[in-house]
Write an enzyme that holds these catalytic residues in place. Structure first.
Site, PDB file in Angstrom:
ATOM      1  CE  LYS A 265     131.894 101.025  63.569  1.00  0.00           C
ATOM      2  NZ  LYS A 265     130.658 101.168  62.720  1.00  0.00           N
TER       3      LYS A 265
ATOM      4  CB  THR B 284     126.081 101.240  54.031  1.00  0.00           C
ATOM      5  OG1 THR B 284     127.499 101.345  54.497  1.00  0.00           O
ATOM      6  CG2 THR B 284     125.423 102.605  54.372  1.00  0.00           C
TER       7      THR B 284
ATOM      8  CG  HIS C  25     127.912 110.671  58.084  1.00  0.00           C
ATOM      9  ND1 HIS C  25     127.372 109.453  57.269  1.00  0.00           N
ATOM     10  CD2 HIS C  25     128.077 111.629  57.546  1.00  0.00           C
ATOM     11  CE1 HIS C  25     127.006 109.892  56.231  1.00  0.00           C
ATOM     12  NE2 HIS C  25     127.600 111.359  56.057  1.00  0.00           N
TER      13      HIS C  25
ATOM     14  CE  LYS D  28     127.861  98.579  51.655  1.00  0.00           C
ATOM     15  NZ  LYS D  28     129.185  99.222  52.258  1.00  0.00           N
TER      16      LYS D  28
ATOM     17  CE  LYS E  93     129.486  96.027  61.905  1.00  0.00           C
ATOM     18  NZ  LYS E  93     128.823  96.798  61.009  1.00  0.00           N
ATOM     19  NE  ARG E  94     135.186 103.606  62.016  1.00  0.00           N
ATOM     20  CZ  ARG E  94     134.756 104.117  63.161  1.00  0.00           C
ATOM     21  NH1 ARG E  94     135.822 104.180  64.160  1.00  0.00           N
ATOM     22  NH2 ARG E  94     133.605 104.401  63.410  1.00  0.00           N
TER      23      ARG E  94
END
Length: 818
Positions: free
Chosen positions: A554, A656, A360, A660, A548-549
């Site tokens: 990110k 993911t 991952h 969504k 998100k984290r």
């Protein structure tokens, strides 16, 4: 109380709920608290599931079906009540029965705690997978630890993240069933001695520390499915409740000490590992999970099929979800050799045909490795097996890559006094999967390239997915109803049907109804923000969401710098043409990740300044929603206009959350990273906002220290330079001008002299450009709603049903239960 006309099924359910309140709590309906009503409702749903489970279990056993055991350190299930009654096709029945009792289903579902069994995308993916497996009638079991406190409950204090215990079990868990009769013993440490008996080696443990692994099962029902699968969670228990000798001597704390030390294994998800005790605990957690699970799997097999272990791969496939459960490989070898009497070659053949692995991440810190001395001390016998696997691997590599010792070291399981988990998977598993096209390309061309050249047939590229049942039917029922009205309800189980919505993308009436649903969801989110954050936001503004984290790659930092640039422009020219925006963040940072926590502080500091500046007339609002998790995500994905998927290209394996938001009609602002690449292919370049460097361009820049490029951008982009300088000028925090100096330093000068490692400065101008385009498009409502509808209609490919179908065809080969 409103009079509700009930049918017989609803009347019976009403009686069941009242009966549960009476028998479970000793209360009448009038005296019951809403929490009691929730528990009563959950227990009625569980009863229906248990009846179905008993039949399902018998059918699976009778058919002798091959089973999947999905090992994951995380299963981020979220609240189960609403999903379970949806999958049981009972939602309307519960709505009416509860309304007749004076309650709304929407209020009752909010009383359930989120199960604290995950952190982010890894755990949520596992939850979607088990939903799809069950919906598709494929026999599968999720396997994880029953963390007593989960990750942590995030509290924002003065803009800073603080971590509190996530006490998700404080009111019990209505869905779990304790199975003490199936408990097993897991052993750590001690000494291993080799004996020679009847021409065979045997291995004897002495002074090992024993822990009881007690299972709890959560039945999992699929949407209109024939079978019920389960999530098996393991809880650590001490062999002795207390040391009575110490207790009777008055040493009360010491009497309980052994119990507490044993049970800490299943206390907390991801204990901080920046110290030796935390690392040891994580290693113990990983072995605890896999040892307990393997003992259970082999006992089930033995009870059903006897001692013909060579047929194990025909009846069981064990999937390792990221590297956390990798120790299952040597543990299976240990049990087959030490306890079942097999020789090495037979045990190895079985093991290599039983395990599959999904990677991952390409982030080096997430490719787990363990200090050799720690590994040997905690898992002495497992280490012996790993050492032998590595010895045989080195012989093979010398044959394939003769005298290429650099390559041997890179591919080794044991090197530099460390044990490398990913290499253990690569050396063993019959299938290795990447979770998007780009991710698999990076794996096979870079970090796993040498293993790929050894055997290309083992490598697969199956892109992640999400379950539509939770991420639209459950959390956005009005939109689900609209889609069903137009194309029928088969899309809920047949993801390919969703593209039929494309023909309505320019339909005026459909656009209006789609937009009205989005606006209604935005109003609800505005109410939630007002209640929890005390901030008033405009539902007619653009809701721009990044949830998100929190990690540097990110790039929440790039997002907040852009907000600062927009704010500065409005301060200079308050009457400039500007589309009002509400920027919403949801994120947790790892407790030991200091820089990520500083970015959270920056977001909150910038938000405090902007939200209270009358000069900009409320045209920008910034909101940070604390304690982000599944339930908050359900509120965000249905209300977002723009979905921020802005990771540095080549760093995000898949994502993911992007799916969504897309499913619920948000338009993505993103890089060509992870599954964004395939999202662009599905929805078309006209319906997504792509910006920034591509993965190969990022990789090229990371090969050399191009400080000059960063300096040039800083000196020529006035808006960016001003925002960066504000980090150290004291304008944001007058009493502590140097608070954000670390963020300034890392962008312009970098760690170890390498600036802008995650390409924030390099991508910034393009990021601003794409936002300007999105703001212009938002004003053209016909165009915007065309784009939004096309995103929903193009999301079918990202159903986890498709993902599971691909996994099953390529890797698992399970048969649906008839």
């Amino acid at each position: 109380m409103e009079k509700v006309n009930l049918n017989s099924e609803e009347t019976n359910l009403q009686k069941e709920i009242i009966g549960k309140i009476s028998r479970h709590f000793g209360k009448t309906l009038e005296d019951a608290t809403p929490k009691m009503v929730y528990t009563a409702c959950a227990l009625t749903a569980r009863d229906k599931i248990m009846e179905k489970w008993a039949i399902s279990h018998k059918e699976v056993k009778n058919e002798g079906s091959k089973k999947l055991y999905y090992l994951s350190f995380e299963f981020l299930m979220g609240r189960l009540f609403a999903t379970n009654i949806l999958n049981l096709m009972q939602t309307e029945t519960y709505v009416n029965a509860l309304r007749s009792l004076g309650y709304e289903l929407s209020d009752i579902v909010e009383l359930e705690n989120d199960a604290g069994l995950g952190n982010g995308g890894l755990g949520r993916l596992a939850a979607c997978f088990i939903d799809s497996l069950t919906t598709m009638d494929l026999p599968a079991y999720g396997c994880t630890i029953r963390y007593e406190y989960g990750l942590f409950r995030q509290k924002i204090v003065d803009g800073y993240q603080t971590e509190l215990p996530d006490t998700w079990l404080e009111n019990g868990n209505a869905w779990e069933i304790a199975r003490p009769e199936e408990s097993v013993i897991v052993k750590f440490g001690g000494q291993v001695y080799t004996d020679w008996n009847d021409g065979h080696f045997s291995f004897r443990y002495e002074n090992a520390h024993s822990i009881i692994a007690m299972p709890y099962d959560v039945p999992l029902v699929g949407y209109d499915s024939k079978i019920v699968n389960k999530l098996r969670m393991w809880s650590a228990k001490a062999p002795d409740v207390m040391n009575m000798q110490e207790f009777n001597s008055g040493n009360y704390v010491r009497a309980m000490e052994e119990k507490q030390l044993a049970e800490v294994i299943s206390k907390v998800l991801y204990p901080e590992d920046n110290h030796i005790e935390g690392k040891e605990l994580r290693l113990k957690q990983q072995y605890f999970l896999v040892s307990a699970t393997l003992q259970w799997i082999l006992k089930e097999y033995e009870d059903r099929y006897g001692y013909d272990w060579k047929k194990l791969p025909e009846k069981a496939v064990i999937h390792i979800n990221d590297t956390h459960p990798t120790l299952a490989i040597p543990e299976l070898m240990r049990i087959l050799i030490d306890e079942k009497g097999l020789g090495w070659d037979d045990a190895w053949e079985i093991t290599t045909k039983t395990f599959a692995y999904t990677n991952h991440t390409v982030m080096s810190e997430a490719l787990e490795k363990w200090p050799l001395d720690m590994f040997k001390k905690i898992l002495p016998r497992v280490y012996m097996i790993v050492e032998e696997i590595n010895r045989r691997l080195m012989i093979k590599l010398q044959e394939v890559y003769p005298n290429d010792f650099g390559k041997h070291k890179w591919m080794a399981i044991i090197a530099d006094n460390q044990v490398f988990m990913a290499n253990l998977c690569l050396a063993t598993c019959f299938a290795i999967n990447g979770v998007s096209k780009l991710h698999t390309k990076i794996l096979t061309s870079d970090i796993f390239a040498d293993y790929y050249r050894l055997d290309k047939s083992r490598f697969h590229s199956i892109t992640n997915g999400i379950t539509f049942r939770r991420w639209i039917c459950n959390c956005n029922p009005k939109l689900a109803e609209l889609i069903t009205e137009k194309i029928g309800k088969s899309w809920i189980k047949d993801y390919k049907q969703l593209e039929k919505i494309k023909k309505y993308a320019d339909d005026k009436d459909f656009q209006k109804r789609f937009a009205d649903i989005k606006h209604s969801n935005k109003v609800k989110l505005a109410e939630y923000i007002k209640e929890h954050n005390g901030i008033e936001v405009d539902p007619d503004s653009i809701y721009d969401v990044q949830a998100k984290r929190l990690h540097e790659y990110k790039r929440q930092l790039m997002n907040v710098l852009h907000i600062m640039v927009e704010y500065n422009k409005l301060v200079e020219n308050p009457d400039m043409e500007f589309t009002p925006k509400t920027y919403i963040f949801g994120a947790k940072a790892a407790p030991g990740y200091t820089r990520a926590k500083l970015i959270i502080k920056l977001i909150n500091t910038v938000g405090e300044k902007i939200n209270n500046d009358p000069r900009i007339k409320g045209k920008i609002k910034v909101v940070f929603l604390e304690n982000y998790g599944v339930s908050i995500a359900e509120k965000l994905v249905v209300a977002a206009d723009i979905s921020e998927q802005i990771s540095t290209a080549g760093k995000e394996a898949s994502g993911t959350g992007n799916m969504k938001f897309m499913l619920n009609g948000a338009v993505t602002v993103g890089t060509l990273d992870g599954a964004n690449v395939e999202m662009t292919e599905q929805v078309g370049e006209d319906n997504i906002y792509i910006f920034g460097l591509k993965a190969d361009e990022v990789a090229a820049r990371l090969k050399y220290n191009n400080s000059e490029e960063v300096k040039t951008i800083y000196s020529t982009n006035n808006a960016l330079r001003k925002a960066l300088d504000q980090l150290i000028s004291g304008e944001l925090e007058p009493e502590n001008a140097h608070m954000f100096k670390d963020l300034y330093q890392t962008l312009l000068f970098g760690d170890y002299g390498y600036p802008d490692q995650y390409m924030v400065i390099r991508d910034f101008e393009d990021y601003c450009r794409i936002h300007e385009r999105a703001a212009r498009d938002y004003k053209d409502k016909k165009k915007w709603w065309h784009m939004a509808i096309m995103n929903t209609a193009s999301c079918g490919y990202f159903s986890s049903d498709r993902t599971i179908d691909d996994y099953n065809k390529e890797i698992w080969h399970l048969k649906p239960i008839k």
